[in-house]
Structures are given as structure tokens and as C-alpha cells.
Design an enzyme around this catalytic site. Structure first.
Site: not given
Ligand code: NI
Length: 168
Positions: A47, A52, A98-99, A140-141, A144
Site C-alpha cells: 500500500g 508519501q 512502512c516505506l 494503515h493507508e 496516512h
Molecule cells: Ni505506510
């Protein structure tokens, strides 16, 4: 089409609430494509949210179908525009990464099942129910898009956060 640089903590843009999408135009389609390209440039990623890559709009992608977690159910690729959680049920504790926080994973408590409402790339209203790992990715997304990172949801920073064992 472009792979865009991923913002890392502590970039302040990751802590901001994102703006709703009002225009379902070419700029949005380009954004979705960039998100897809950037996600696919990071193997194992399930995701990504627009913030991001520095675009503070309520757009995210989720695709857990590549994940090898045993028994995980996936509905495949979802383009989530202006998503919100309508119903959440149960409890689920899972390890998240997470990225934007590449050096850590953490145990995070989430809802086990969520029903979400969102719009797709052409603005049509959608409703999806997801559970377990896929529901975690969606939560999670959506976090964000509200400026919330998974570390913000960890109950005990001393015992629930782990350094990544391997680095790319
Ligand atoms: Ni993330």
C-alpha cells in the site's frame, strides 16, 4: 508514469491531514499511476498513500495480492479516493512496516474487519469489506491520509518496535 521519491519520517508532510479529491481528471489519473509505479518499485509493498510522494490528497492504493502471508485473503488492487471507514469490528494485532519508516516494524493493534466507502478513479462510489491483513493495510493507508503513522498507534515503544532484520 514515474517512480517518485518516498518521503521519510520526520518529513512534516507525513503528519498533515490530506485534502479531499474533487476533480476526477487527468492529474488524478497521473497521480494514481505514479503511486502504482512507486509501489511496484518497492518489492513486498502492499500500500501507498499520496502524501508519501508529497501530494497531500486523499488518494491511496492497496494491493495485498502479492503478499505471501499464509492464508491471507485479498481482493486485489484498490484505488481508494476519499476513503472512510464506515464500520469496524473485532481486534487484530499484526506486524506493520512502512516505506516512510524503512528501518522499523512494529506490532500494531487494529480492527479485524472494516467496511470502507470510497470513490474509484472515475469518481464512482464504492463499498468494500476487508478483514485481517487486508483490513490492516487499508487502515494503515487511511491513517496516512490523516497524518497518522503506524508508530503513533504502538502501545509500548519499548517492547512493540523492532529494527528491520535485513536492509535492501
Ligand atoms: Ni505506510
Amino acid at each position: 508514469m514515474a517512480v517518485r521519491p518516498v518521503l521519510l519520517v520526520p518529513d512534516p508532510r507525513l503528519k498533515q491531514a490530506c485534502e479531499p479529491i474533487a476533480q476526477f481528471d487527468d492529474a488524478l489519473h497521473e497521480l494514481v499511476q505514479d503511486l502504482e509505479d512507486t509501489m511496484h518499485a518497492h518489492p513486498g509493498c502492499v500500500g501507498i498513500a499520496a502524501c508519501q510522494i508529497g501530494v497531500l490528497k486523499r488518494v491511496a492504493l492497496v494491493d495485498t495480492s502479492i503478499h505471501k502471508k499464509h492464508g491471507a485473503v485479498s481482493q486485489g488492487r484498490m484505488v481508494l479516493i476519499n476513503p472512510s471507514i464506515a464500520i469496524s469490528e473485532g481486534e487484530w494485532l499484526g506486524r506493520e512496516g512502512c516505506l516512510s519508516l524503512p528501518d522499523f516494524t512494529a506490532n500494531v493493534r487494529r480492527s479485524q474487519t472494516v467496511q470502507i466507502r470510497f470513490q474509484n478513479g472515475t469518481g464512482e462510489p464504492q463499498q468494500v469489506t476487508a478483514s485481517n491483513f487486508e483490513a490492516v493495510a487499508i487502515q494503515h493507508e487511511i491513517d496516512h491520509l490523516n497524518g497518522i503513522l503506524f508508530l503513533d498507534r504502538v502501545s509500548n515503544l519499548a517492547t512493540d518496535v523492532f529494527p528491520r532484520k535485513t536492509k535492501a
